[in-house]
Design an enzyme around this catalytic site. Structure first.
Site: not given
Ligand code: SIN
Length: 520
Positions: A28, A369, A345, A290, A246, A132
């Site tokens: 992206i 990234e 991740h 996280r 993650h 989230e």
């Molecule tokens: C996820 O869908 O858990 C990852 C989303 C992210 O890393 O921003």
């Protein structure tokens, strides 16, 4: 050994070897850069080593794209809190302020990404906002839990049809063409042949470092290419100690990400003793930041043998059909819980850039990234990476186009020697070294680190890099350069981790004792 640029050189790319803006990478961030530069009237060459969508990290993105709703300040606060107050508030303000406009302009209006919608939502667009971990409200646009693939494909198609953009797949950048603190383009390789591409501005959008770890939620192509090329050219690289793991990747063979959105909908984590443990670790339990959840999952796996994600409280097959299918393909009955473990991740740091994506080398930009904008600090908030790539891509694309309008005199510049691929490179050389590199990174530079382990890792990685360098001095091949890039970045991560503040994603085992000893 350098050779002087000759504009009449054979064109191995079947594309201009001189362009206004060269973009390296097709996730992206690279796509947004190309779009913005082309909108400014620049000619853009976008090269990507990917040949299939699955070879870009964007394609793998599940959760979605967070945007500011009625209370942008709460979004800023969430980003800062998740980072343990290490993110740069000015960068965070840019991200949040520009989130809605960037998403509406590019993703909704230009690409028509089919974000999930609900009929009775108060938002005029009727988006089905998800929540989230560590978000204080529902603010994430998504296409079930497979958002990335609905962004990357349409974006590339859109650019392919753009008259100012030339796209070259299966084309890797090997080295930057740098001269006295200024970047003039890159040496690229396609089908074993190499050639210099000269550019008025060069933008790195090469993604992260998933390939440096055995278990990652990213494709094997994530070998840290842009970061290594920039570092080798003398650019500043920061915050690479902060590698995000993650918490919930499938724990079996052929791992896959189980999106945080599933916990956002109510899924719970249970340990091998049948206890729900997250409330003991953090008041936000499964929706804690996280880094906290990842370490708790690792601890509980060690203590009790396994951790499972209980999707009973969620309409799993209905809301996450892609994930249900992945479970079924691996013979996992998700009704019984999905075995999970932390996996690499995201890299929170990278090539240091300003709020327009400029690095400290003239005419070199970095986005996505591979860049360190300051938005994430030591720990990234969920669903901000696609957004960061989009916002910084648009900004960098505009600035790169502007800067490229003031032409560069490339004729005075030496390009690095361009050897074509070496057919005599020992089979398996890169593969074998990669195995060694990953073992060191997993054992000593992973989620759990100790000062002694980092010291040992640094020594091993330094030796490994020396062996690889001996090869790259006389040989060229894409896999060899990927290995070189991985070894450069692995060493940067390990070295920085020895000195970095233990906060967010970078924790040291026995950190209290280390601190206590240091203050003795
Ligand atoms: C996820 O869908 O858990 C990852 C989303 C992210 O890393 O921003």
């Amino acid at each position: 050994m350098h050779e002087r640029h000759t504009p009449s050189e054979p064109d191995v790319l079947d594309a201009p070897t001189e362009t206004d803006v060269l973009v390296v990478g097709s996730g992206i961030a690279g796509c947004a850069t190309a779009l913005a530069a082309a909108r400014e009237g620049a000619d853009v060459l976008l090269v990507t080593k990917a040949t299939r969508p699955e070879e870009t990290t964007t394609h793998w993105a599940q959760g979605g794209v967070a945007i500011a709703r009625s209370d942008p300040e709460s979004f800023e606060q969430d980003v800062l809190a998740a980072s343990a107050a290490t993110a740069d508030p000015e960068a965070v303000a840019v991200l949040v302020d520009e989130s809605r406009e960037a998403v509406e302009d590019v993703l909704v209006e230009t690409l028509e990404v089919p974000f999930d919608r609900v009929a009775d939502e108060s938002d005029s667009a009727g988006f089905d906002y998800a929540r989230e971990a560590a978000h204080s409200e529902e603010r994430i646009l998504h296409v079930d839990a497979s958002t990335g693939k609905h962004v990357r494909g349409p974006f590339l198609n859109h650019l392919d049809a753009h008259e100012r953009v030339t796209l070259r797949e299966d084309t890797a950048a090997l080295d930057l063409i740098a001269d006295e603190g200024r970047v003039h383009g890159a040496v690229v390789e396609t089908d074993g042949e190499t050639a210099p591409v000269f550019a008025g501005a060069t933008v790195l959008a090469t993604g992260g470092i998933g390939a440096l770890y055995e278990r990652s939620t990213n494709p094997a192509t994530a070998t840290g290419d842009g970061i290594a090329m920039a570092a080798l050219a003398g650019a500043d690289v920061e915050d690479v100690a902060y590698v995000q793991f993650h918490p919930t990747a499938y724990a079996g063979e052929d791992p896959f990400l189980v999106s945080e959105a599933v916990r956002g909908e109510g899924a719970l984590l249970w340990n091998g003793d049948g206890e729900r443990f997250m409330p003991d670790y953090h008041e936000d339990a499964e929706l804690a930041p996280r880094d906290v959840v990842a370490r708790a999952v690792a601890d509980e796996r060690e203590r009790t043998g396994e951790v499972a994600l209980d999707v009973g409280p969620v309409e799993f097959a209905g809301e996450f059909p892609g994930l249900a299918a992945k479970c079924e393909a691996r013979g996992v009955d998700w009704r019984e819980g999905i075995p999970v473990e932390p996996s690499e991740h995201f890299l929170c740091g990278g090539i240091a850039v300003d709020d327009r994506g400029r690095t400290d080398l003239d005419r070199l930009f970095a986005v996505g990234e591979c860049a360190r904008t300051g938005v994430h600090g030591a720990n990234r908030l969920a669903s901000t990476s696609l957004l960061e790539g989009l916002v910084w891509g648009l900004r960098a694309g505009e600035s790169a186009a502007d800067e490229s309008a003031t032409g560069l005199d490339h004729d005075r510049v030496d390009a690095p020697d361009c050897r074509d691929s070496d057919p005599d490179l020992p089979e398996g050389f890169a593969r074998e070294k990669f195995v060694r590199l990953r073992r060191v990174m997993d054992d000593r530079v992973g989620l759990r680190r100790t000062p002694e382990g980092l010291e040992r890792a640094t020594a091993v990685l330094r030796r490994l890099k020396g062996e690889v360098d001996a090869y790259t001095r006389t040989r060229t091949s894409r896999s060899l350069y990927e290995l070189r890039n991985a070894s450069v970045v692995a060493l940067l991560v390990a070295r920085e981790a020895m000195a970095a503040e233990p906060v967010g994603c970078h924790a040291l085992a026995d950190a209290e004792e280390v601190t206590a000893n240091a203050s003795d």
